[in-house]
Design an enzyme around this catalytic site. Structure first.
Site, PDB file in Angstrom:
ATOM      1  N   GLU A 149      34.036  34.907  47.993  1.00 28.43           N
ATOM      2  CA  GLU A 149      34.669  36.228  48.049  1.00 28.43           C
ATOM      3  C   GLU A 149      34.024  37.146  47.018  1.00 28.43           C
ATOM      4  OE1 GLU A 149      38.903  36.028  47.732  1.00 28.43           O
ATOM      5  OE2 GLU A 149      39.135  34.685  49.441  1.00 28.43           O
TER       6      GLU A 149
ATOM      7  N   HIS B  87      41.897  38.965  51.661  1.00 27.36           N
ATOM      8  CA  HIS B  87      42.715  38.418  50.570  1.00 27.36           C
ATOM      9  C   HIS B  87      43.882  39.357  50.242  1.00 27.36           C
ATOM     10  CE1 HIS B  87      42.381  35.317  47.091  1.00 27.36           C
ATOM     11  NE2 HIS B  87      43.652  35.639  47.307  1.00 27.36           N
TER      12      HIS B  87
END
Length: 531
Positions: free
Chosen positions: A263, A281
């Site tokens: 990420e 997220h």
């Protein structure tokens, strides 16, 4: 002087005001965390650092943080904090695991609905002016089996919501008891059974060596054909490449992911596959959750800096404010016992054994152990504290053993610390009297009753006449006043000890004069932090 906290990421003004209302000085610089050089320049001024995800607390930052005592992360993930380096530095790292629990659980349920009914794809299609009603055939959640991997805080909320949807819920969690599962209304199963039974699988565990790729290619192959998988916990729990293949060959009918192995996720094997719902997220991304974790971290950090209460720490046992009030004298005693043993031990320590008896045996023993170990290690490392001491002990290969027993002596409770080396075992015991003052009650198996002072003198000798006179005469001639004098012996004519509480530290000349009398086998000045 009031403790000082830096807030280097965006926190709500209400959270910042909590620090001020509690008497903590606070600097709110929400963009500072993005500038590591400026953070490096100023971090040495602060006792606490409150962050979100933008601030990266590296080993270099920690090295410059000479006064730092606590880092508070408003949220669950602490990937941006070097926890091992913080522990060695003696800095507590806290997070707020409960402030966004409901929000994250709701996101998982929303993702389950989305993948069951192909809502994102249907929305895109309809926005494009198409009317593909027959293309998007979904499935009901009613009466389906949901497999929950991890039934902790967030997982248990997901279970509750799923039961409200009249789903059947099976849960895999090694720490879930049968009693707790029954109370939750779920069936506890092993992982293989969950994989075989579940129509939907949702993950709610942290990423550890044991949970990494818990849904591997092998385990995905064990699932019921047509299963749908939801991951709003941590990237790396599912082998994304293996899942992409299972989605392609039809073993898995759909997936909904909020977290990814890397990420920010700009690419993934899951991207662009049909019936895969992905979000960036967003599990904790609600206004309520962001406010909750900000308020919680402000309260936790203030509690620690002002009262010593430790909540949701990742590198130290938690101690509530109530525990801190009751345990304060016992924590101080543990530190004194450790300091005594540490100052008398000049060889490598192999093991530290701590016995807890009576009332103290029902307290937070992990925290008491940390205090005792810190006392021992402080003899050779004055910068050590309750956070870093267990790390140092572990690095040195020291074995720590704890024994708990019900009241077995004349005291309501006591602690006995034994330090083991290759040459000997040295033990000391203590208790806390009703006045809240720690006392030493036994050294080397010899019973005593000694008040603890900042400066003390410990001597060992044979039990012969004249010891008291020699000590009093020598110290008196040097102008050293004795505040308290404790004697003890194993048996008449056997080993004896003396422990003197002095108004000041004895000079080297005084110690040499006592040694020169030939009456003492050991003369050792001791220092204790009684503040």
């Amino acid at each position: 002087m009031a403790p000082k906290v830096l807030v280097s990421d965006k926190l709500s003004e209400t959270a910042v005001q909590i620090f001020r209302d509690r008497g903590v000085e606070v600097d709110y610089l929400p963009d500072l965390g993005k500038d590591k050089d400026k953070l490096l320049d100023v971090i040495g001024q602060y006792d606490g650092l409150a962050i979100r995800s933008a601030t990266k607390v590296t080993e270099k930052i920690l090295a410059a943080a000479g006064n730092l005592k606590v880092i508070g992360r408003a949220g669950i993930g602490v990937d941006n904090v070097d926890i091992p380096a913080a522990s060695k530095k003696g800095v507590i790292v806290m997070n707020t695991p409960f402030g966004n629990s409901v929000t994250t659980a709701e996101h998982a349920i929303a993702m389950m609905f989305a993948v069951a009914r192909q809502l994102p794809e249907a929305s895109v299609s309809t926005h494009a002016g198409k009317w593909e009603k027959n293309r998007f055939m979904g499935v009901e959640l009613f009466n389906k089996t949901l497999g929950v991997i991890g039934a902790g805080n967030i997982g248990s909320i997901v279970c509750d919501r799923a039961l409200g949807l009249h789903m059947k819920v099976v849960a895999y969690d090694p720490f879930l008891s049968e009693e707790r599962a029954k109370a939750m209304g779920v069936t506890k199963v092993e992982l293989d059974e969950l994989l075989a039974r579940a129509d939907f699988i949702t993950l709610h565990v942290p990423l550890t060596d044991k949970t990494r790729n818990i849904l591997s290619a092998e385990n995905i192959a064990k699932t019921k054909k047509g299963v749908r998988i939801i991951n709003c916990a941590r990237g790396g729990l599912v082998d994304e490449g293996a899942l992409a293949e299972a989605l392609t060959n039809g073993q898995v009918a759909g997936a909904a992911f909020d977290v990814f192995e890397v990420e920010p996720a700009t690419e993934s094997p899951l991207f662009h596959l049909p019936n895969v719902v992905v979000t960036p997220h967003l599990g904790a991304a609600t206004t309520e959750a962001q406010e909750n974790v900000a308020l919680q971290v402000a309260e936790q950090m203030s509690d620690y800096l002002l009262t010593g209460a430790v909540q949701n720490a990742l590198n130290m046992p938690s101690v509530t404010a109530e525990e801190a009030a009751v345990m304060g004298p016992w924590l101080k005693l543990a530190q004194h016992l450790g300091a005594f043993a540490g100052q008398l031990t000049d060889e490598p320590i192999k093991a530290i054994n701590v016995l807890y008896d009576g009332c103290v045996s029902h307290m937070n023993l992990e925290a008491l152990n940390c205090a005792a170990i810190a006392g021992i290690m402080a003899a050779t490392n004055p910068d050590v504290n309750m956070v870093s001491a267990p790390i140092i002990a572990r690095e040195r290969g020291v074995k720590i053993a704890t024994t708990r027993q019900e009241k077995g002596g004349v005291f309501e409770g006591y602690m006995k610390l034994t330090v083991v080396t290759d040459r000997r075992e040295r033990s000391i015991a203590g208790t806390v009297f009703s006045d809240g003052k720690p006392r030493f009650i036994q050294i080397k198996g010899i019973n005593i009753d000694a008040e603890i002072g900042a400066h003390m003198l410990y001597t060992t000798n044979e039990d012969v006449p004249g010891i008291i006179g020699t000590l009093g005469h020598t110290l008196g001639n040097a102008g050293v006043n004795i505040a308290n004098f404790t004697l003890g012996r194993a048996a008449q004519g056997g080993d004896a000890i003396a422990l003197l509480y002095l108004d000041e530290a004895p000079k080297v000349e005084v110690l040499r004069a006592l040694e020169a009398t030939g009456k003492f086998s050991q003369v050792k000045p001791l220092v204790f932090d009684v503040a």
